[in-house]
Motif scaffolding. Structure first.
Motif, PDB file in Angstrom:
ATOM      1  N   GLU A   1      -1.952  -6.232  -5.175  1.00 44.10           N
ATOM      2  CA  GLU A   1      -1.043  -6.928  -4.256  1.00 44.10           C
ATOM      3  C   GLU A   1      -0.893  -8.418  -4.570  1.00 44.10           C
TER       4      GLU A   1
ATOM      5  N   LYS B   1      -5.375   2.164  -1.176  1.00 43.03           N
ATOM      6  CA  LYS B   1      -6.077   0.992  -0.638  1.00 43.03           C
ATOM      7  C   LYS B   1      -6.708   0.175  -1.756  1.00 43.03           C
ATOM      8  N   PHE B   2      -7.323   0.871  -2.707  1.00 43.41           N
ATOM      9  CA  PHE B   2      -7.948   0.169  -3.819  1.00 43.41           C
ATOM     10  C   PHE B   2      -6.896  -0.521  -4.690  1.00 43.41           C
TER      11      PHE B   2
ATOM     12  N   LYS C   1      -7.133   6.593  -0.485  1.00 44.92           N
ATOM     13  CA  LYS C   1      -8.204   5.708  -0.963  1.00 44.92           C
ATOM     14  C   LYS C   1      -7.738   4.960  -2.209  1.00 44.92           C
TER      15      LYS C   1
ATOM     16  N   THR D   1      -3.951  -1.451  -3.915  1.00 40.68           N
ATOM     17  CA  THR D   1      -3.356  -2.567  -3.175  1.00 40.68           C
ATOM     18  C   THR D   1      -4.280  -3.777  -3.178  1.00 40.68           C
ATOM     19  N   SER D   2      -5.567  -3.541  -2.970  1.00 42.73           N
ATOM     20  CA  SER D   2      -6.496  -4.675  -2.935  1.00 42.73           C
ATOM     21  C   SER D   2      -6.539  -5.400  -4.277  1.00 42.73           C
ATOM     22  N   VAL D   3      -6.357  -4.656  -5.369  1.00 41.62           N
ATOM     23  CA  VAL D   3      -6.412  -5.257  -6.699  1.00 41.62           C
ATOM     24  C   VAL D   3      -5.068  -5.863  -7.110  1.00 41.62           C
TER      25      VAL D   3
ATOM     26  N   GLU E   1       0.826  -1.213   0.000  1.00 46.65           N
ATOM     27  CA  GLU E   1       0.000   0.000   0.000  1.00 46.65           C
ATOM     28  C   GLU E   1       0.861   1.265   0.000  1.00 46.65           C
TER      29      GLU E   1
END
Length: 154
Positions: A37, A30-31, A27, A33-35, A15
């Motif tokens: 990582e 975070k997005f 934001k 990273t979620s996609v 992140e």
């Protein structure tokens, strides 16, 4: 991990790589990273971890590089090109076998050749992962992705 453009990426803090200086970027980080990582971690597992385990010496690294360079089966590759690549790859493989026999001794050489050749498989898997990574980056319009994506053909 130090990337090709000199950026640093800590796989335990992906992140941070995507975070900017303002709240909106948090934001975004975070997005992103979620996609993305999982792709960084898969690349680490496929290629980097395997390279660390095998510990290629300089000669082995150069021979693997030559095998990648003389790859064939590329789109729109001519028959003449495939023949040249096949011939060169056989020469490089013979050199690899000769090198391992000389430096590892009889018995250990064939196992080492197999380990070195598995690097090619890891490179292929990592390359396919980069292509998928690039497509996901485009779908979600993630601007800060990976500097290597600019060299991966579409």
């Amino acid at each position: 991990m130090i990337l090709a453009n000199g950026d640093y990426l800590d796989l335990s803090k992906v992140e941070d790589y995507y975070r900017g200086s303002d709240d909106r970027d948090d934001k975004y980080a975070k997005f992103a990273t979620s996609v993305l990582e999982p792709y960084w971690k898969l690349n680490n597992r496929f290629l980097r971890k395997h390279l660390r385990e095998v510990q290629l010496d300089l000669s082995e690294f150069l021979l693997v590089s030559a095998l990648v360079y003389w790859d064939y089966g590329l789109p729109e590759q001519s028959d003449e090109s495939v023949n040249v690549c096949t011939s060169k790859r056989l020469e490089v493989l013979a050199e690899l076998v000769s090198y391992e026999k000389k430096h590892r001794g009889i018995g250990d050489d064939s196992m080492r050749v197999g380990e070195v050749m598995m690097i090619l498989h890891a490179i292929q898997k990592s390359s396919n992962l980069m292509i998928e990574f690039r497509e996901i980056t485009g779908v979600y319009r993630l601007t800060r992705s990976c500097p290597l994506l600019s060299i991966v053909k579409k």
